[in-house]
Design an enzyme around this catalytic site. Structure first.
Site, mmCIF file in Angstrom:
data_model
loop_
_atom_site.group_PDB
_atom_site.id
_atom_site.type_symbol
_atom_site.label_atom_id
_atom_site.label_comp_id
_atom_site.label_asym_id
_atom_site.label_seq_id
_atom_site.Cartn_x
_atom_site.Cartn_y
_atom_site.Cartn_z
ATOM 1 N N GLY A 36 0.840 -1.204 0.000
ATOM 2 C CA GLY A 36 0.000 0.000 0.000
ATOM 3 C C GLY A 36 0.870 1.248 0.000
ATOM 4 O O GLY A 36 0.666 2.173 -0.797
ATOM 5 N N HIS A 37 1.858 1.272 0.893
ATOM 6 C CA HIS A 37 2.797 2.409 0.919
ATOM 7 C C HIS A 37 3.540 2.510 -0.419
ATOM 8 O O HIS A 37 3.721 3.599 -0.966
ATOM 9 C CB HIS A 37 3.832 2.224 2.028
ATOM 10 C CG HIS A 37 3.261 2.137 3.421
ATOM 11 N ND1 HIS A 37 3.307 0.982 4.178
ATOM 12 C CD2 HIS A 37 2.644 3.063 4.195
ATOM 13 C CE1 HIS A 37 2.754 1.216 5.354
ATOM 14 N NE2 HIS A 37 2.334 2.454 5.393
ATOM 15 N N GLN A 61 -0.914 10.903 17.734
ATOM 16 C CA GLN A 61 -2.143 10.374 17.147
ATOM 17 C C GLN A 61 -2.592 9.063 17.790
ATOM 18 O O GLN A 61 -3.542 8.444 17.323
ATOM 19 C CB GLN A 61 -2.009 10.243 15.626
ATOM 20 C CG GLN A 61 -1.071 9.158 15.157
ATOM 21 C CD GLN A 61 -0.884 9.221 13.647
ATOM 22 O OE1 GLN A 61 -0.287 10.152 13.114
ATOM 23 N NE2 GLN A 61 -1.419 8.243 12.932
ATOM 24 N N GLY A 147 -3.427 7.352 1.242
ATOM 25 C CA GLY A 147 -4.228 6.215 0.796
ATOM 26 C C GLY A 147 -5.689 6.394 1.163
ATOM 27 O O GLY A 147 -6.004 6.903 2.246
ATOM 28 N N ASP A 150 -7.419 5.078 4.574
ATOM 29 C CA ASP A 150 -7.731 5.956 5.700
ATOM 30 C C ASP A 150 -8.556 7.125 5.156
ATOM 31 O O ASP A 150 -8.077 8.251 5.040
ATOM 32 C CB ASP A 150 -6.432 6.430 6.353
ATOM 33 C CG ASP A 150 -5.619 5.244 6.860
ATOM 34 O OD1 ASP A 150 -5.888 4.797 7.977
ATOM 35 O OD2 ASP A 150 -4.755 4.733 6.114
ATOM 36 N N GLN A 153 -9.110 10.315 7.238
ATOM 37 C CA GLN A 153 -7.830 11.042 7.328
ATOM 38 C C GLN A 153 -7.570 11.820 6.031
ATOM 39 O O GLN A 153 -7.198 12.999 6.066
ATOM 40 C CB GLN A 153 -6.706 10.041 7.585
ATOM 41 C CG GLN A 153 -5.316 10.590 7.358
ATOM 42 C CD GLN A 153 -4.239 9.578 7.712
ATOM 43 O OE1 GLN A 153 -3.996 9.308 8.867
ATOM 44 N NE2 GLN A 153 -3.602 8.998 6.706
ATOM 45 N N SER A 185 -2.340 -3.395 5.752
ATOM 46 C CA SER A 185 -2.170 -2.477 6.881
ATOM 47 C C SER A 185 -0.998 -2.970 7.713
ATOM 48 O O SER A 185 -0.813 -4.188 7.870
ATOM 49 C CB SER A 185 -3.432 -2.480 7.749
ATOM 50 O OG SER A 185 -3.158 -1.908 9.017
HETATM 51 P P1 AMP Z 1 0.490 4.524 7.758
HETATM 52 O O1 AMP Z 1 1.925 4.100 7.659
HETATM 53 O O2 AMP Z 1 -0.438 3.436 8.173
HETATM 54 O O3 AMP Z 1 0.314 5.810 8.530
HETATM 55 O O4 AMP Z 1 0.046 4.866 6.278
HETATM 56 C C1 AMP Z 1 0.758 5.775 5.481
HETATM 57 C C2 AMP Z 1 -0.039 6.054 4.236
HETATM 58 O O5 AMP Z 1 -0.232 4.840 3.521
HETATM 59 C C3 AMP Z 1 -1.427 6.611 4.537
HETATM 60 O O6 AMP Z 1 -1.735 7.637 3.606
HETATM 61 C C4 AMP Z 1 -2.313 5.415 4.349
HETATM 62 O O7 AMP Z 1 -3.631 5.745 3.974
HETATM 63 C C5 AMP Z 1 -1.598 4.697 3.224
HETATM 64 N N1 AMP Z 1 -1.998 3.287 3.192
HETATM 65 C C6 AMP Z 1 -2.000 2.417 4.234
HETATM 66 N N2 AMP Z 1 -2.499 1.231 3.845
HETATM 67 C C7 AMP Z 1 -2.825 1.347 2.544
HETATM 68 C C8 AMP Z 1 -3.399 0.472 1.577
HETATM 69 N N3 AMP Z 1 -3.730 -0.783 1.876
HETATM 70 N N4 AMP Z 1 -3.592 0.935 0.322
HETATM 71 C C9 AMP Z 1 -3.266 2.209 0.008
HETATM 72 N N5 AMP Z 1 -2.730 3.091 0.862
HETATM 73 C C10 AMP Z 1 -2.510 2.665 2.119
#
Ligand code: AMP
Length: 295
Positions: A36-37, A61, A147, A150, A153, A185
């Site tokens: 995802g990242h 957060q 992403g 969220d 967010q 995630s």
């Molecule tokens: P995080 O590390 O969980 O704070 O996420 C960092 C970024 O990656 C945020 O903008 C999330 O929305 C995005 N993100 C997390 N999981 C996914 C996913 N499965 N698909 C797309 N973007 C994601």
């Protein structure tokens, strides 16, 4: 890839890039990186150069009873993934760099931050908006990538950027899923094998809602009821909420007459996971069909 730990150095590097007329793409993360990242980084690489990724587990957060202390981390694995993905700079500041002693400012996006995730996690979005604004002020990117996983967010950050007239385009990218539908995630790492199986109920509930809407159901109470039934049949899941809200205001809607979001949050053992689906209405009336659902 250069790894940067201080605010001053990050600012200096970003300033130099701007002086050369380059437009930076920025991807803020909390690490434990997954596909995802990486999808956000790919998008940044297509639009912008240099590509700057931050890894910062933001204490502001997390609530007192949440997983800040045990949030997954894999600094070396993350560094390799970012290197392979062609990232130019990794900004990985320690907490004191972002929140030095005496730090007092916070950013609140009124209304939007109090509902759903914000209601269950008081102060969460204040922490998110505060750190994202600070990171954007340090990096000053032309584009920043988030992403849709969220969704609340992303909506809040977009509102903040518009309200404060930031010179940064907020780009929201699709959800990346496992082959069985589970949204990727970092917190999936908490799941036991049995919980991992159970967690697909998030996706199954969204599919159930989609089928009902495709068959013409427009009453959100009934659609939410169907999703709750899916969860009731899954003993390892504990549902926090299953809601349908206006995509702009995040206010609940009673009847499906305009674009909306279906939002889910549930606990599986130590993991609290969220997921969502975008719904567009493509015809007036409310007969069969007429909806386009994006998972
Ligand atoms: P995080 O590390 O969980 O704070 O996420 C960092 C970024 O990656 C945020 O903008 C999330 O929305 C995005 N993100 C997390 N999981 C996914 C996913 N499965 N698909 C797309 N973007 C994601």
């Amino acid at each position: 890839m250069e790894v940067i730990h201080t605010v001053e150095w990050m600012k200096q590097v970003a300033r130099e890039a701007r002086a050369e007329g380059r437009l930076a793409g920025f991807v803020p993360t909390m690490g434990a990186l997954h596909a995802g990242h990486l999808s956000l980084i790919e998008a940044a690489r297509r639009d912008a150069s240099p590509v700057i990724v931050s890894i910062f587990v933001n204490p502001k957060q997390f609530g007192p009873a949440e997983d800040y202390r045990k949030y997954p981390g894999d600094p070396e694995g993350d560094r390799q993934k970012l290197e392979q993905a062609g990232v130019d700079f990794l900004f990985a500041p320690p907490v004191e760099e972002i929140y030095p002693a005496g730090f007092r400012t916070s950013v609140n996006v009124e209304g939007l931050a109090d509902r759903l995730e914000g209601k269950i996690r008081p102060g969460h979005f204040r922490g998110v908006a505060t750190v994202v604004l600070k990171l954007l002020e340090i990096v000053v990117p032309r584009f920043a990538y988030f992403g849709r996983k969220d969704a609340q967010q992303a909506r809040i950050i977009g509102q903040m950027a518009a309200d404060l007239a930031l010179d940064c385009e907020i780009v929201v990218r699709p959800i990346v899923r496992e082959p069985d539908g589970l949204a990727l995630s970092s917190r999936n790492l908490y799941l036991s094998p049995a919980e991992r199986k159970a967690a697909t109920v998030l996706y199954r509930a969204l599919l159930r809602a989609r089928s009902a809407m495709e068959e013409g159901e427009r009453e959100t109470m009934r659609i939410m009821g169907l999703m709750r039934q899916e969860f009731a049949a899954e003993p390892l899941a504990s549902l926090d909420y299953a809601e349908m809200v206006d995509a702009d205001s995040f206010e609940p809607i009673m009847r499906l007459t305009r674009s909306c979001l279906v939002l889910l949050a549930a606990r599986f053992g130590a993991a609290r996971l969220i997921d969502n689906m975008q719904v567009e209405i493509v015809e007036s009336g409310g007969g069969a069909g007429g909806v386009v659902c994006t998972l």
